[in-house]
Design a protein around this motif. Structure first.
Motif, mmCIF file in Angstrom:
data_model
loop_
_atom_site.group_PDB
_atom_site.id
_atom_site.type_symbol
_atom_site.label_atom_id
_atom_site.label_comp_id
_atom_site.label_asym_id
_atom_site.label_seq_id
_atom_site.Cartn_x
_atom_site.Cartn_y
_atom_site.Cartn_z
ATOM 1 N N PHE A 80 0.843 -1.195 0.000
ATOM 2 C CA PHE A 80 0.000 0.000 0.000
ATOM 3 C C PHE A 80 0.882 1.249 0.000
ATOM 4 N N GLU A 81 0.621 2.137 -0.893
ATOM 5 C CA GLU A 81 1.477 3.323 -1.075
ATOM 6 C C GLU A 81 1.504 4.233 0.151
ATOM 7 N N ASN A 82 0.381 4.336 0.845
ATOM 8 C CA ASN A 82 0.260 5.339 1.908
ATOM 9 C C ASN A 82 0.386 4.797 3.332
ATOM 10 N N PHE A 83 0.768 3.522 3.449
ATOM 11 C CA PHE A 83 0.799 2.925 4.780
ATOM 12 C C PHE A 83 2.045 2.078 5.008
ATOM 13 N N GLU A 84 2.430 1.967 6.270
ATOM 14 C CA GLU A 84 3.542 1.118 6.648
ATOM 15 C C GLU A 84 3.275 0.502 8.020
ATOM 16 N N VAL A 85 3.727 -0.729 8.220
ATOM 17 C CA VAL A 85 3.562 -1.405 9.504
ATOM 18 C C VAL A 85 4.817 -1.194 10.348
ATOM 19 N N LEU A 86 4.632 -0.681 11.547
ATOM 20 C CA LEU A 86 5.762 -0.436 12.439
ATOM 21 C C LEU A 86 6.207 -1.720 13.131
ATOM 22 N N TYR A 87 5.247 -2.456 13.677
ATOM 23 C CA TYR A 87 5.560 -3.706 14.365
ATOM 24 C C TYR A 87 4.263 -4.474 14.620
ATOM 25 N N GLU A 88 4.386 -5.685 15.147
ATOM 26 C CA GLU A 88 3.239 -6.545 15.432
ATOM 27 C C GLU A 88 3.217 -6.887 16.923
ATOM 28 N N CYS A 89 2.005 -7.142 17.435
ATOM 29 C CA CYS A 89 1.833 -7.531 18.829
ATOM 30 C C CYS A 89 0.930 -8.755 18.893
ATOM 31 N N GLU A 90 1.151 -9.600 19.891
ATOM 32 C CA GLU A 90 0.380 -10.835 20.000
ATOM 33 C C GLU A 90 -0.949 -10.657 20.719
ATOM 34 N N ASN A 91 -1.082 -9.584 21.495
ATOM 35 C CA ASN A 91 -2.331 -9.299 22.209
ATOM 36 C C ASN A 91 -2.247 -7.889 22.782
ATOM 37 N N GLY A 92 -3.310 -7.483 23.481
ATOM 38 C CA GLY A 92 -3.341 -6.131 24.018
ATOM 39 C C GLY A 92 -2.259 -5.859 25.043
ATOM 40 N N LYS A 93 -1.933 -6.853 25.859
ATOM 41 C CA LYS A 93 -0.881 -6.670 26.873
ATOM 42 C C LYS A 93 0.465 -6.439 26.204
ATOM 43 N N ASP A 94 0.721 -7.171 25.123
ATOM 44 C CA ASP A 94 1.953 -6.987 24.367
ATOM 45 C C ASP A 94 2.015 -5.575 23.791
ATOM 46 N N LEU A 95 0.872 -5.073 23.325
ATOM 47 C CA LEU A 95 0.806 -3.702 22.809
ATOM 48 C C LEU A 95 1.113 -2.703 23.910
ATOM 49 N N GLN A 96 0.499 -2.881 25.073
ATOM 50 C CA GLN A 96 0.768 -2.001 26.204
ATOM 51 C C GLN A 96 2.261 -1.972 26.538
ATOM 52 N N ASP A 97 2.875 -3.143 26.581
ATOM 53 C CA ASP A 97 4.291 -3.239 26.931
ATOM 54 C C ASP A 97 5.170 -2.507 25.914
ATOM 55 N N LYS A 98 4.819 -2.641 24.651
ATOM 56 C CA LYS A 98 5.610 -1.980 23.609
ATOM 57 C C LYS A 98 5.453 -0.465 23.677
ATOM 58 N N PHE A 99 4.240 -0.003 23.976
ATOM 59 C CA PHE A 99 4.023 1.435 24.134
ATOM 60 C C PHE A 99 4.832 1.960 25.319
ATOM 61 N N LYS A 100 4.810 1.210 26.428
ATOM 62 C CA LYS A 100 5.521 1.636 27.627
ATOM 63 C C LYS A 100 7.032 1.602 27.431
ATOM 64 N N ALA A 101 7.481 0.781 26.492
ATOM 65 C CA ALA A 101 8.909 0.685 26.192
ATOM 66 C C ALA A 101 9.341 1.735 25.167
ATOM 67 N N ASN A 102 8.460 2.716 24.952
ATOM 68 C CA ASN A 102 8.745 3.844 24.064
ATOM 69 C C ASN A 102 8.857 3.467 22.583
ATOM 70 N N ASN A 103 8.206 2.380 22.204
ATOM 71 C CA ASN A 103 8.073 2.121 20.777
ATOM 72 C C ASN A 103 7.152 3.187 20.199
ATOM 73 N N PRO A 104 7.300 3.527 18.925
ATOM 74 C CA PRO A 104 6.475 4.593 18.340
ATOM 75 C C PRO A 104 4.985 4.263 18.387
ATOM 76 N N ILE A 105 4.180 5.285 18.666
ATOM 77 C CA ILE A 105 2.728 5.144 18.703
ATOM 78 C C ILE A 105 2.208 5.283 17.272
ATOM 79 N N PRO A 106 1.441 4.326 16.775
ATOM 80 C CA PRO A 106 0.988 4.376 15.383
ATOM 81 C C PRO A 106 -0.219 5.289 15.181
ATOM 82 N N ASN A 107 -0.480 5.605 13.928
ATOM 83 C CA ASN A 107 -1.706 6.319 13.583
ATOM 84 C C ASN A 107 -2.912 5.390 13.693
#
Length: 211
Positions: free
Chosen positions: A25-52
């Motif tokens: 897709f020309e206008n989109f990019e995937v930053l990373y993947e998470c296995e569940n909501g807790k994994d997402l929380q952990d990545k956010f708390k670890a200062n991974n970039p917040i996606p659009n």
């Protein structure tokens, strides 16, 4: 600049396949993947970039899509949530909308339709298929249109219950009236608001503060 996406799905193959599709897709990019909501929380708390945008599965272990959507709404309201699930029942759609999802797609969606949906959610702030009454969202930006619609006190009361998982019979018991009367409230509101489904009514109720 491309719109950033994070995929939250406990099925690794599906997440990897989605990443490969979105890479085209020309206008989109995937930053990373998470296995569940807790994994997402952990990545956010670890200062991974917040996606659009967060592409969010519903059925996941540890922290499912409903809980994850609610957490995102409360802590990162600027992030758009596109539910991507195999669940197409009204209860799941209503609950996801209530918890903050701004879009909903089924996993059997064609890649071209996924791209269109992502473009729409970026442009309009929401995307829902026709059966989920997407036109409700489109008209939410025009408050004057809604101000002209006269909703009775009893219809307002009905709107408080329509976004719950209660059946119409259970709603009638709460409102101390017959199921047929509740159905008349539903039909009148659908006619006034030009809607066709309970999902559309639930979306309207949630977005306009009846819940």
């Amino acid at each position: 600049m491309k719109n950033s996406i994070v995929i939250v799905d406990d099925h690794i193959l599906i997440a990897k396949a989605l990443r490969g599709i979105i890479a085209n897709f020309e206008n989109f990019e995937v930053l990373y993947e998470c296995e569940n909501g807790k994994d997402l929380q952990d990545k956010f708390k670890a200062n991974n970039p917040i996606p659009n945008i967060v592409l969010l599965d519903i059925s996941m272990p540890i922290m499912d899509g409903f809980e994850t959507a609610k957490w995102l709404k409360e802590n990162h309201p600027e992030t758009l949530i596109m539910a991507l699930s195999m669940q197409d029942d009204e209860k799941s759609v209503i609950k996801m909308v209530k918890n903050g999802a701004t879009g909903y797609l089924l996993k059997n969606t064609h890649p071209a339709d996924l791209e269109k949906a992502l473009l729409a959610i970026v442009k309009n702030g929401f995307y829902y298929p026709d059966w989920a009454a997407s036109k409700v969202f489109a008209s939410l930006n025009d408050r004057n249109n809604y101000n002209e619609i006269k909703i009775t006190t009893r219809e307002s009361e009905f709107l408080k219950y329509v976004s719950t998982e209660m059946s119409y019979k259970e709603i009638s018991e709460k409102m101390f009236c017959s199921p047929r009367t509740v159905e008349s409230y539903r039909d009148n509101l659908c006619e006034k608001l030009e809607l066709k489904t309970r999902v559309g009514l639930a979306v309207y109720a949630i977005k306009n503060g009846y819940v």
